[in-house]
Design an enzyme around this catalytic site. Structure first.
Site, PDB file in Angstrom:
ATOM      1  CB  CYS A  45      -5.275  -1.457  -1.785  1.00  0.00           C
ATOM      2  SG  CYS A  45      -6.663  -0.658  -0.980  1.00  0.00           S
ATOM      3  CG  ASN A  78      -0.394  -0.126   2.539  1.00  0.00           C
ATOM      4  OD1 ASN A  78       0.655  -0.744   2.691  1.00  0.00           O
ATOM      5  ND2 ASN A  78      -1.028   0.448   3.532  1.00  0.00           N
ATOM      6  CB  CYS A  97      -8.600  -4.822  -3.574  1.00  0.00           C
ATOM      7  SG  CYS A  97      -7.462  -3.444  -3.314  1.00  0.00           S
ATOM      8  CD  GLU A 115      -5.226  -5.967  -1.152  1.00  0.00           C
ATOM      9  OE1 GLU A 115      -4.669  -4.839  -1.094  1.00  0.00           O
ATOM     10  OE2 GLU A 115      -6.020  -6.364  -0.297  1.00  0.00           O
TER      11      GLU A 115
HETATM   12 ZN   LIG Z   1      -8.024  -2.591  -1.316  1.00  0.00          ZN
END
Ligand SMILES: [Zn+2]
Length: 141
Positions: A61, A50, A97, A63
């Site tokens: 984020c 992140n 995400c 991901e």
């Molecule tokens: Zn996220």
């Protein structure tokens, strides 16, 4: 007998280990919630962490950063995801995400999402379980 100082072959780290490694590179000075992610896409592993911003809404984020790195490298077929946080129990990916992961999952029921923390706790789902009946581009004209 030889005395070769070079180390032997090192097995590739698992996806979870790569997520844990990526977590160390998180930039989270505001929330202190450090997240690392590793995704297997088209057979290759990509990492993300992140990255926060003083203008909080600009934070991205781990991901999504990992998935975007895969896409930039030309890999589009999401196969597995690992996310590492300090949370107990380990945190699952946020809703945004989950939607981005779905975009690159030809079969969401076949994509395993594993959440871990550095203390050895683990939770696991399929992407289909995390985002049932998700919206995909297949529904667009
Ligand atoms: Zn996220």
């Amino acid at each position: 007998m030889t005395n070769d100082p070079r180390p032997g072959p090192v097995p590739p780290p698992t996806l979870e280990a790569r997520a844990l490694e990526a977590q160390r590179r998180a930039y989270a000075p505001y929330s202190k919630f450090r997240v690392g992610a590793a995704v297997q896409v088209s057979g290759e592993v990509f990492e993300g962490a992140n990255v926060e911003n003083a203008s909080y809404g600009l934070t991205v984020c781990a991901e999504r950063i990992a998935v975007f790195a895969a896409v930039v490298a030309g890999a589009h077929r999401l196969e597995a995801v690992a996310v590492c946080t300090e949370a107990s129990p380990p945190s699952s990916p946020c809703g945004a995400c989950r939607q981005v992961l779905l975009e690159f999952a030809p079969d969401p029921a076949a994509v395993t999402v594993t959440a871990v923390n550095p203390h050895g706790e683990r939770r696991s789902w399929t992407l289909a379980e995390l985002l049932p009946d998700g919206f995909s581009g297949r529904e667009l004209p």
